[in-house]
Design a protein around this motif. Structure first.
Motif, mmCIF file in Angstrom:
data_model
loop_
_atom_site.group_PDB
_atom_site.id
_atom_site.type_symbol
_atom_site.label_atom_id
_atom_site.label_comp_id
_atom_site.label_asym_id
_atom_site.label_seq_id
_atom_site.Cartn_x
_atom_site.Cartn_y
_atom_site.Cartn_z
ATOM 1 N N VAL A 2 82.978 52.966 127.450
ATOM 2 C CA VAL A 2 83.875 53.901 128.104
ATOM 3 C C VAL A 2 83.421 55.303 127.755
ATOM 4 N N GLN A 3 83.541 56.192 128.698
ATOM 5 C CA GLN A 3 83.268 57.612 128.456
ATOM 6 C C GLN A 3 84.596 58.325 128.273
ATOM 7 N N ALA A 24 89.606 59.006 130.204
ATOM 8 C CA ALA A 24 88.704 57.868 130.013
ATOM 9 C C ALA A 24 88.111 57.437 131.354
ATOM 10 N N SER A 25 86.899 56.910 131.301
ATOM 11 C CA SER A 25 86.215 56.482 132.521
ATOM 12 C C SER A 25 86.724 55.134 133.026
ATOM 13 N N ASP A 32 92.873 48.608 121.907
ATOM 14 C CA ASP A 32 94.037 48.367 121.053
ATOM 15 C C ASP A 32 94.833 49.642 120.840
ATOM 16 N N ALA A 33 94.155 50.763 120.822
ATOM 17 C CA ALA A 33 94.835 52.039 120.629
ATOM 18 C C ALA A 33 93.921 53.176 121.063
ATOM 19 N N MET A 34 94.533 54.304 121.318
ATOM 20 C CA MET A 34 93.808 55.548 121.571
ATOM 21 C C MET A 34 94.218 56.519 120.468
ATOM 22 N N VAL A 78 94.973 60.258 127.927
ATOM 23 C CA VAL A 78 95.829 60.393 126.758
ATOM 24 C C VAL A 78 95.961 61.873 126.448
ATOM 25 N N TYR A 79 97.147 62.267 126.002
ATOM 26 C CA TYR A 79 97.428 63.674 125.726
ATOM 27 C C TYR A 79 97.836 63.864 124.264
#
Length: 115
Positions: A2-3, A24-25, A32-34, A78-79
């Protein structure tokens, strides 16, 4: 793979706010988490916040009540909303996509808090 591409960094005065984004690409639900991490000059990279695939969030004590991690699944983004910024929050902020046996980093975005 993933980019991950972070954006939203900048320079603000103490007490100011910024919102960082991590695009994310691919689908972030595959992880599982970011996580959000940061690295200040001359210091080790440290974990800041995390949102699990189930939507649970966790924060390092120094940002609790000031930072909020969230996500938009439709945008695979994600922020990290940051309020009441302090000079000690100055760092390069990185996004990380996490699985049990692997992870992927973004390139980072600089946040500078100074008067």
């Amino acid at each position: 793979q993933v980019q991950l591409v972070e954006s939203g960094g900048g320079s603000v005065q103490p007490g100011g706010s910024l919102r960082l984004s991590c695009a994310a690409s691919g689908s972030i639900l595959g992880f599982d988490a970011m996580g959000w991490y940061r690295q200040a000059p001359g210091k080790e990279r440290e974990w800041v916040a995390r949102i699990s695939s189930g939507g649970n969030t966790n924060y390092i004590d120094s940002v609790k009540g000031r930072f909020t991690v969230s996500r938009d699944l439709a945008k695979n983004t994600v922020y990290l909303q940051m309020y009441s910024l302090k000079p000690e929050d100055t760092a390069v902020y990185y996004c990380r996509a996490e699985k049990i046996l692997s992870h992927y980093w973004g390139q980072g975005t600089q946040v500078t808090v100074s008067a």
